[in-house]
Design a protein around this motif. Sequence first.
Motif, PDB file in Angstrom:
ATOM      1  N   GLU A   3       0.683  -0.768   0.289  1.00  0.00           N
ATOM      2  CA  GLU A   3       0.081   0.007  -0.288  1.00  0.00           C
ATOM      3  C   GLU A   3       0.359   1.238   0.081  1.00  0.00           C
ATOM      4  OE1 GLU A   3      -3.162   0.158   2.802  1.00  0.00           O
ATOM      5  OE2 GLU A   3      -3.340  -2.499   2.444  1.00  0.00           O
ATOM      6  N   GLY A   4      -0.107   2.241  -0.061  1.00  0.00           N
ATOM      7  CA  GLY A   4       0.786   3.453  -0.526  1.00  0.00           C
ATOM      8  C   GLY A   4       1.021   4.302   0.381  1.00  0.00           C
ATOM      9  N   VAL A   5       1.641   5.245   0.441  1.00  0.00           N
ATOM     10  CA  VAL A   5       1.529   6.271   1.603  1.00  0.00           C
ATOM     11  C   VAL A   5       0.283   7.639   1.374  1.00  0.00           C
ATOM     12  CG1 VAL A   5       2.911   8.115   3.018  1.00  0.00           C
ATOM     13  CG2 VAL A   5       3.481   5.929   2.765  1.00  0.00           C
ATOM     14  N   SER A   6       0.146   8.061   2.132  1.00  0.00           N
ATOM     15  CA  SER A   6      -1.541   9.036   1.567  1.00  0.00           C
ATOM     16  C   SER A   6      -0.209   9.827   2.122  1.00  0.00           C
ATOM     17  CB  SER A   6      -2.505   8.981   2.458  1.00  0.00           C
ATOM     18  OG  SER A   6      -2.711   9.630   4.066  1.00  0.00           O
ATOM     19  N   LYS A   7      -1.054  11.019   1.274  1.00  0.00           N
ATOM     20  CA  LYS A   7      -0.421  12.631   1.230  1.00  0.00           C
ATOM     21  C   LYS A   7      -0.733  13.077   2.720  1.00  0.00           C
ATOM     22  CE  LYS A   7      -1.732  16.931  -0.250  1.00  0.00           C
ATOM     23  NZ  LYS A   7      -2.929  18.786  -1.295  1.00  0.00           N
ATOM     24  N   THR A   8      -1.499  13.191   3.105  1.00  0.00           N
ATOM     25  CA  THR A   8      -1.941  12.890   5.116  1.00  0.00           C
ATOM     26  C   THR A   8      -1.260  12.188   5.689  1.00  0.00           C
ATOM     27  OG1 THR A   8      -4.482  13.575   4.782  1.00  0.00           O
ATOM     28  CG2 THR A   8      -3.717  13.062   6.973  1.00  0.00           C
ATOM     29  N   GLU A   9      -0.724  11.009   5.908  1.00  0.00           N
ATOM     30  CA  GLU A   9       0.374  10.339   6.144  1.00  0.00           C
ATOM     31  C   GLU A   9       1.647  11.031   6.305  1.00  0.00           C
ATOM     32  OE1 GLU A   9      -1.229   5.613   6.768  1.00  0.00           O
ATOM     33  OE2 GLU A   9      -0.574   6.406   4.188  1.00  0.00           O
ATOM     34  N   PHE A  10       2.071  11.164   5.025  1.00  0.00           N
ATOM     35  CA  PHE A  10       3.448  12.319   4.931  1.00  0.00           C
ATOM     36  C   PHE A  10       3.168  12.924   5.041  1.00  0.00           C
ATOM     37  CE2 PHE A  10       6.048  14.411   2.088  1.00  0.00           C
ATOM     38  CZ  PHE A  10       7.270  13.552   2.747  1.00  0.00           C
ATOM     39  N   ARG A  11       1.990  14.334   5.412  1.00  0.00           N
ATOM     40  CA  ARG A  11       2.555  15.501   6.229  1.00  0.00           C
ATOM     41  C   ARG A  11       2.610  15.010   6.956  1.00  0.00           C
ATOM     42  NH1 ARG A  11      -0.361  20.007   2.153  1.00  0.00           N
ATOM     43  NH2 ARG A  11       0.283  21.057   4.133  1.00  0.00           N
TER      44      ARG A  11
END
Length: 167
Positions: A3-11
């Motif tokens: 699974e990829g990392v979401s924009k929110t998780e990364f931020r």
Amino acid sequence: MIEGVSKTEFRNAMARVCAPVNIITTNGPAGRGGFTATAMCSVTDEPPTLLVCMNSRSAQTSMFLENKRFCVNVLTPEHRDLANLFAGGSADMEARYAAAHWIEMVGGTQALADAIVSFDCELEDLHKVGTHHVLIGRVESLRSRVDGAALAYFDRNYVHVDGARAS
């Protein structure tokens, strides 16, 4: 499947990374500009080079690219209001510059007179990655203080680093 990392998780994760607060300035044929950034780091010391990330949707992008010069000014806690001024889009550029004392560097960029360090750079390379331009600058001159605490950004808040050594 990975699974990829979401924009929110990364931020949210990046908010947990402590970073220096800098005002990046430019001056040249396209005009004088500046913005606040935490995305700055050294690349190499042979030749002295650093990188800065700038949102490619910024109204100032073309100015920085046309001028082909920028100055990275590393801030102190006393520059917190100035950092906010350069981060916001509401104040015009003259008002931003009028709020502090600036010194012209050898390459014509504007250095904050009381910054911890100011790096005068010539744009050497440029990469577009997602929403940002990565500006690679060759450091042509610098100014540095031996005193003062650093202004940093951590957990979506300003913090200061006083230089005390951890034990």
